[in-house]
Motif scaffolding. Structure first.
Motif, PDB file in Angstrom:
ATOM      1  N   TRP A   1       0.582  -0.855  -0.067  1.00 46.30           N
ATOM      2  CA  TRP A   1      -0.089  -0.348   0.093  1.00 46.30           C
ATOM      3  C   TRP A   1       1.073   1.386  -0.069  1.00 46.30           C
ATOM      4  N   TYR A   2       1.971   1.385   0.883  1.00 46.35           N
ATOM      5  CA  TYR A   2       2.358   2.110   1.019  1.00 46.35           C
ATOM      6  C   TYR A   2       3.982   2.313  -0.053  1.00 46.35           C
ATOM      7  N   TRP A   3       4.467   1.336  -0.301  1.00 43.74           N
ATOM      8  CA  TRP A   3       5.755   1.707  -0.877  1.00 43.74           C
ATOM      9  C   TRP A   3       6.554   2.987  -1.891  1.00 43.74           C
ATOM     10  N   ASN A   4       5.692   2.960  -2.523  1.00 42.01           N
ATOM     11  CA  ASN A   4       5.327   4.187  -3.827  1.00 42.01           C
ATOM     12  C   ASN A   4       5.456   6.029  -3.098  1.00 42.01           C
ATOM     13  N   GLN A   5       5.840   5.661  -1.492  1.00 37.86           N
ATOM     14  CA  GLN A   5       5.481   6.416   0.147  1.00 37.86           C
ATOM     15  C   GLN A   5       7.681   6.463   0.096  1.00 37.86           C
ATOM     16  N   PHE A   6       8.054   5.792  -0.617  1.00 44.01           N
ATOM     17  CA  PHE A   6       9.100   5.549  -0.145  1.00 44.01           C
ATOM     18  C   PHE A   6      10.509   5.916  -1.175  1.00 44.01           C
ATOM     19  N   PRO A   7      11.714   5.964  -0.875  1.00 40.10           N
ATOM     20  CA  PRO A   7      12.175   5.689  -2.505  1.00 40.10           C
ATOM     21  C   PRO A   7      12.689   4.687  -2.599  1.00 40.10           C
ATOM     22  N   LYS A   8      12.663   4.073  -3.353  1.00 43.28           N
ATOM     23  CA  LYS A   8      12.171   2.542  -4.569  1.00 43.28           C
ATOM     24  C   LYS A   8      13.150   2.001  -3.222  1.00 43.28           C
ATOM     25  N   THR A   9      14.654   2.661  -3.395  1.00 46.72           N
ATOM     26  CA  THR A   9      15.317   1.505  -2.745  1.00 46.72           C
ATOM     27  C   THR A   9      15.230   1.165  -1.282  1.00 46.72           C
ATOM     28  N   GLU A  10      14.592   2.077  -0.695  1.00 48.98           N
ATOM     29  CA  GLU A  10      14.694   2.359   0.432  1.00 48.98           C
ATOM     30  C   GLU A  10      13.070   0.447   0.503  1.00 48.98           C
ATOM     31  N   ALA A  11      12.255   0.857  -0.075  1.00 50.48           N
ATOM     32  CA  ALA A  11      11.282   0.289   0.205  1.00 50.48           C
ATOM     33  C   ALA A  11      11.556  -1.151  -0.505  1.00 50.48           C
ATOM     34  N   ARG A  12      12.424  -1.379  -1.657  1.00 51.90           N
ATOM     35  CA  ARG A  12      13.229  -2.911  -1.610  1.00 51.90           C
ATOM     36  C   ARG A  12      14.168  -3.415  -0.794  1.00 51.90           C
ATOM     37  N   ALA A  13      14.279  -2.954  -0.066  1.00 56.47           N
ATOM     38  CA  ALA A  13      15.334  -3.470   1.536  1.00 56.47           C
ATOM     39  C   ALA A  13      14.457  -3.316   1.862  1.00 56.47           C
ATOM     40  N   MET A  14      13.608  -2.550   2.528  1.00 53.48           N
ATOM     41  CA  MET A  14      12.120  -3.368   2.984  1.00 53.48           C
ATOM     42  C   MET A  14      11.664  -4.843   2.446  1.00 53.48           C
ATOM     43  N   TYR A  15      11.502  -4.921   1.630  1.00 56.59           N
ATOM     44  CA  TYR A  15      10.972  -5.697   1.080  1.00 56.59           C
ATOM     45  C   TYR A  15      11.772  -7.531   0.894  1.00 56.59           C
ATOM     46  N   ASP A  16      13.349  -6.838   0.905  1.00 57.26           N
ATOM     47  CA  ASP A  16      13.910  -7.931   0.849  1.00 57.26           C
ATOM     48  C   ASP A  16      14.073  -7.859   2.245  1.00 57.26           C
ATOM     49  N   LYS A  17      14.096  -7.573   3.033  1.00 60.37           N
ATOM     50  CA  LYS A  17      13.747  -8.624   4.496  1.00 60.37           C
ATOM     51  C   LYS A  17      12.331  -8.659   4.939  1.00 60.37           C
ATOM     52  N   LEU A  18      11.079  -9.094   4.352  1.00 64.47           N
ATOM     53  CA  LEU A  18      10.241  -9.496   4.956  1.00 64.47           C
ATOM     54  C   LEU A  18      10.274 -11.246   4.492  1.00 64.47           C
ATOM     55  N   SER A  19       9.703 -11.645   5.870  1.00 65.03           N
ATOM     56  CA  SER A  19       9.872 -13.328   5.161  1.00 65.03           C
ATOM     57  C   SER A  19      10.234 -13.859   3.933  1.00 65.03           C
ATOM     58  N   SER A  20      11.050 -15.022   4.021  1.00 63.94           N
ATOM     59  CA  SER A  20      10.986 -15.653   2.590  1.00 63.94           C
ATOM     60  C   SER A  20       9.844 -16.489   2.062  1.00 63.94           C
ATOM     61  N   SER A  21       8.922 -16.493   3.347  1.00 61.47           N
ATOM     62  CA  SER A  21       7.692 -17.263   2.922  1.00 61.47           C
ATOM     63  C   SER A  21       6.330 -16.450   2.469  1.00 61.47           C
ATOM     64  N   PHE A  22       6.843 -15.253   2.408  1.00 61.42           N
ATOM     65  CA  PHE A  22       5.536 -14.537   1.875  1.00 61.42           C
ATOM     66  C   PHE A  22       6.345 -14.135   0.455  1.00 61.42           C
ATOM     67  N   LYS A  23       6.816 -14.488   0.298  1.00 61.67           N
ATOM     68  CA  LYS A  23       7.748 -14.469  -1.446  1.00 61.67           C
ATOM     69  C   LYS A  23       7.205 -14.732  -2.382  1.00 61.67           C
ATOM     70  N   SER A  24       6.848 -16.505  -2.377  1.00 64.08           N
ATOM     71  CA  SER A  24       6.002 -16.688  -3.437  1.00 64.08           C
ATOM     72  C   SER A  24       4.122 -16.247  -2.749  1.00 64.08           C
ATOM     73  N   HIS A  25       3.489 -15.523  -3.103  1.00 66.10           N
ATOM     74  CA  HIS A  25       2.433 -14.759  -2.780  1.00 66.10           C
ATOM     75  C   HIS A  25       1.877 -13.930  -3.637  1.00 66.10           C
ATOM     76  N   THR A  26       0.890 -13.832  -4.165  1.00 66.98           N
ATOM     77  CA  THR A  26       0.708 -13.503  -5.817  1.00 66.98           C
ATOM     78  C   THR A  26       1.251 -11.638  -5.298  1.00 66.98           C
ATOM     79  N   LEU A  27       0.789 -11.001  -4.270  1.00 68.35           N
ATOM     80  CA  LEU A  27       0.682 -10.041  -3.832  1.00 68.35           C
ATOM     81  C   LEU A  27       1.915  -9.424  -4.110  1.00 68.35           C
ATOM     82  N   ALA A  28       2.976 -10.631  -3.553  1.00 64.68           N
ATOM     83  CA  ALA A  28       4.420 -10.067  -3.217  1.00 64.68           C
ATOM     84  C   ALA A  28       4.909 -10.141  -4.641  1.00 64.68           C
ATOM     85  N   LYS A  29       4.662 -11.270  -5.722  1.00 65.26           N
ATOM     86  CA  LYS A  29       5.190 -10.863  -6.590  1.00 65.26           C
ATOM     87  C   LYS A  29       4.981  -9.484  -7.783  1.00 65.26           C
TER      88      LYS A  29
END
Length: 223
Positions: free
Chosen positions: A188-216
């Motif tokens: 919901w909020y990723w475009n409120q942050f610099p893309k590099t910061e948003a990407r860093a937050m995404y990378d640190k999320l649990s790997s169990s979420f990375k296969s979710h359709t929303l994560a893709k």
């Protein structure tokens, strides 16, 4: 016996067994006082294209209804009752109950969902206060059309409040990488942050979420 073992090995190697195990059988039981006998619809948003779709429907009897499904992943769903305004939104992460009244259907309570509880807590503590203060500011500006000083004050306050809200969102995501709510917040909020910061937050999320359709979808947006 050898043939059964061979088939099992093939299923594992092609990922079919994992796919079956990913399915989760869940039930939602509704009890809405005064609802009577009407059609009730179960909806969700297609994460691929953001379009709402009806995934199931049933008829309430004396205000009671049940949805039982095998869902491929935990996600947001909505319940809509024919003839009533609004909807009840929740995260379907287990067997749940929906309790409410016809006159206040959209305020019906979802019980049994830790993720829905976390989402509502975030709304009450972070999202709703921001929107309420912002609405008051907009009303001040509307009542004082043409007053440059008030317009400038509203603009400054809006910027400050948004920055404060973004800090709370980022803090929540970073502190809870193992909560699926963090995936939704980042979406919901990723475009409120610099893309590099948003990407860093995404990378640190649990790997169990990375296969979710929303994560893709989010991963493609953050490239």
């Amino acid at each position: 016996m050898k043939n059964k073992f061979f088939i099992l090995v093939l299923l594992i190697s092609f990922g079919f067994l994992t796919s079956v195990q990913a399915q989760k059988n869940v039930r939602l039981q509704g009890n809405v006082s005064g609802l009577g006998t009407v059609m009730v619809y179960l909806k969700k948003t297609d994460n691929a294209n953001s379009r709402p779709v009806i995934v199931d429907s049933t008829r309430a009897v004396d205000g009671k209804f049940t949805f039982s499904r095998s869902i491929p992943e935990i996600d947001f769903y909505n319940v809509v009752a024919a003839g009533l305004p609004g909807q009840v939104q929740f995260i379907w992460d287990g067997d749940l109950t929906l309790e409410g009244t016809r006159d206040a259907f959209r305020e019906s309570e979802i019980k049994g969902s830790p993720l829905t509880d976390s989402w509502l807590k975030f709304q009450n503590e972070v999202d709703r206060p921001y929107r309420n203060v912002l609405m008051d500011l907009y009303n001040d500006r509307q009542r004082s059309t043409g007053d440059t000083a008030i317009a400038n004050r509203v603009a400054r306050e809006e910027k400050r409040l948004k920055a404060e809200q973004n800090q709370k969102v980022a803090a929540h995501i970073k502190a809870n990488p193992d909560s699926q709510l963090s995936l939704y917040l980042l979406n919901w909020y990723w475009n409120q942050f610099p893309k590099t910061e948003a990407r860093a937050m995404y990378d640190k999320l649990s790997s169990s979420f990375k296969s979710h359709t929303l994560a893709k979808r989010l991963q493609n947006q953050l490239k």
